[in-house]
Design a protein around this motif. Structure first.
Motif, mmCIF file in Angstrom:
data_model
loop_
_atom_site.group_PDB
_atom_site.id
_atom_site.type_symbol
_atom_site.label_atom_id
_atom_site.label_comp_id
_atom_site.label_asym_id
_atom_site.label_seq_id
_atom_site.Cartn_x
_atom_site.Cartn_y
_atom_site.Cartn_z
ATOM 1 N N LEU A 1 0.801 -1.220 0.000
ATOM 2 C CA LEU A 1 0.000 0.000 0.000
ATOM 3 C C LEU A 1 0.839 1.279 0.000
ATOM 4 O O LEU A 1 0.330 2.348 -0.318
ATOM 5 C CB LEU A 1 -0.946 -0.001 1.196
ATOM 6 C CG LEU A 1 -2.020 -1.100 1.169
ATOM 7 C CD1 LEU A 1 -2.826 -1.059 2.456
ATOM 8 C CD2 LEU A 1 -2.917 -0.962 -0.048
ATOM 9 N N VAL A 2 2.116 1.183 0.343
ATOM 10 C CA VAL A 2 2.999 2.351 0.311
ATOM 11 C C VAL A 2 3.305 2.662 -1.159
ATOM 12 O O VAL A 2 3.723 1.780 -1.903
ATOM 13 C CB VAL A 2 4.310 2.074 1.086
ATOM 14 C CG1 VAL A 2 5.275 3.234 0.957
ATOM 15 C CG2 VAL A 2 4.007 1.797 2.548
ATOM 16 N N PRO A 3 3.086 3.915 -1.584
ATOM 17 C CA PRO A 3 3.199 4.217 -3.013
ATOM 18 C C PRO A 3 4.633 4.407 -3.524
ATOM 19 O O PRO A 3 4.953 5.371 -4.199
ATOM 20 C CB PRO A 3 2.398 5.514 -3.145
ATOM 21 C CG PRO A 3 2.538 6.167 -1.825
ATOM 22 C CD PRO A 3 2.583 5.038 -0.822
ATOM 23 N N GLU A 4 5.483 3.488 -3.212
ATOM 24 C CA GLU A 4 6.840 3.484 -3.747
ATOM 25 C C GLU A 4 7.037 2.157 -4.474
ATOM 26 O O GLU A 4 6.627 1.107 -3.969
ATOM 27 C CB GLU A 4 7.881 3.604 -2.629
ATOM 28 C CG GLU A 4 7.953 4.958 -1.971
ATOM 29 C CD GLU A 4 8.554 6.006 -2.881
ATOM 30 O OE1 GLU A 4 9.441 5.673 -3.687
ATOM 31 O OE2 GLU A 4 8.109 7.156 -2.790
ATOM 32 N N PRO A 5 7.671 2.158 -5.624
ATOM 33 C CA PRO A 5 7.833 0.904 -6.373
ATOM 34 C C PRO A 5 8.599 -0.184 -5.613
ATOM 35 O O PRO A 5 8.243 -1.354 -5.680
ATOM 36 C CB PRO A 5 8.598 1.318 -7.628
ATOM 37 C CG PRO A 5 8.359 2.782 -7.767
ATOM 38 C CD PRO A 5 8.169 3.306 -6.374
ATOM 39 N N THR B 1 8.908 -0.648 -2.275
ATOM 40 C CA THR B 1 8.139 -1.226 -1.170
ATOM 41 C C THR B 1 6.952 -2.035 -1.690
ATOM 42 O O THR B 1 6.592 -3.053 -1.095
ATOM 43 C CB THR B 1 7.640 -0.134 -0.203
ATOM 44 O OG1 THR B 1 6.843 0.793 -0.924
ATOM 45 C CG2 THR B 1 8.796 0.565 0.470
ATOM 46 N N SER B 2 6.358 -1.600 -2.789
ATOM 47 C CA SER B 2 5.261 -2.377 -3.366
ATOM 48 C C SER B 2 5.756 -3.729 -3.867
ATOM 49 O O SER B 2 5.104 -4.749 -3.668
ATOM 50 C CB SER B 2 4.609 -1.606 -4.514
ATOM 51 O OG SER B 2 3.987 -0.446 -4.032
ATOM 52 N N THR B 3 6.907 -3.742 -4.496
ATOM 53 C CA THR B 3 7.477 -5.006 -4.975
ATOM 54 C C THR B 3 7.829 -5.914 -3.810
ATOM 55 O O THR B 3 7.524 -7.115 -3.832
ATOM 56 C CB THR B 3 8.737 -4.730 -5.821
ATOM 57 O OG1 THR B 3 8.385 -3.856 -6.891
ATOM 58 C CG2 THR B 3 9.323 -6.011 -6.362
ATOM 59 N N LEU B 4 8.454 -5.358 -2.791
ATOM 60 C CA LEU B 4 8.777 -6.149 -1.601
ATOM 61 C C LEU B 4 7.515 -6.668 -0.933
ATOM 62 O O LEU B 4 7.463 -7.807 -0.466
ATOM 63 C CB LEU B 4 9.606 -5.316 -0.619
ATOM 64 C CG LEU B 4 10.079 -6.022 0.650
ATOM 65 C CD1 LEU B 4 10.958 -7.219 0.303
ATOM 66 C CD2 LEU B 4 10.820 -5.050 1.536
ATOM 67 N N GLY B 5 6.473 -5.859 -0.895
ATOM 68 C CA GLY B 5 5.201 -6.279 -0.316
ATOM 69 C C GLY B 5 4.589 -7.438 -1.071
ATOM 70 O O GLY B 5 4.088 -8.392 -0.475
ATOM 71 N N VAL B 6 4.632 -7.391 -2.396
ATOM 72 C CA VAL B 6 4.105 -8.493 -3.206
ATOM 73 C C VAL B 6 4.912 -9.763 -2.969
ATOM 74 O O VAL B 6 4.354 -10.851 -2.846
ATOM 75 C CB VAL B 6 4.091 -8.104 -4.703
ATOM 76 C CG1 VAL B 6 3.832 -9.307 -5.581
ATOM 77 C CG2 VAL B 6 3.063 -7.028 -4.952
ATOM 78 N N VAL B 7 6.222 -9.626 -2.886
ATOM 79 C CA VAL B 7 7.079 -10.800 -2.640
ATOM 80 C C VAL B 7 6.780 -11.406 -1.277
ATOM 81 O O VAL B 7 6.622 -12.624 -1.149
ATOM 82 C CB VAL B 7 8.575 -10.415 -2.777
ATOM 83 C CG1 VAL B 7 9.475 -11.530 -2.274
ATOM 84 C CG2 VAL B 7 8.893 -10.077 -4.219
ATOM 85 N N LEU B 8 6.696 -10.586 -0.236
ATOM 86 C CA LEU B 8 6.419 -11.100 1.111
ATOM 87 C C LEU B 8 5.028 -11.725 1.205
ATOM 88 O O LEU B 8 4.865 -12.802 1.790
ATOM 89 C CB LEU B 8 6.556 -9.989 2.152
ATOM 90 C CG LEU B 8 7.970 -9.543 2.487
ATOM 91 C CD1 LEU B 8 7.938 -8.394 3.477
ATOM 92 C CD2 LEU B 8 8.792 -10.683 3.019
ATOM 93 N N ALA B 9 4.029 -11.067 0.631
ATOM 94 C CA ALA B 9 2.681 -11.621 0.655
ATOM 95 C C ALA B 9 2.623 -12.922 -0.142
ATOM 96 O O ALA B 9 1.984 -13.891 0.281
ATOM 97 C CB ALA B 9 1.681 -10.608 0.117
#
Length: 59
Positions: free
Chosen positions: A32-36, A38-46
């Motif tokens: 949800l953080v609008p930085e590419p 952190t979004s990529t890391l978020g997708v990987v972790l999820a």
């Protein structure tokens, strides 16, 4: 004989109760953080959390 190895039930409880929900929560929050980055890391972790959850359900 006593061994120092952890019981498999204890490691399964860790996956169910702590690791998978934490990975999913942190992954969604980072997405949800609008930085590419952190979004990529978020997708990987999820994705990793969902993978662990599915792997645990299938075995």
């Amino acid at each position: 004989m006593a061994t120092d190895e952890p019981n498999s039930d204890e490691s399964d409880e860790f996956l169910h109760e702590e690791l998978v929900p934490a990975l999913l929560l942190v992954g969604v929050l980072l997405f949800l953080v609008p930085e590419p980055v952190t979004s990529t890391l978020g997708v990987v972790l999820a994705g990793f959390g969902v993978g662990l959850w599915a792997w645990d359900l299938l075995r």
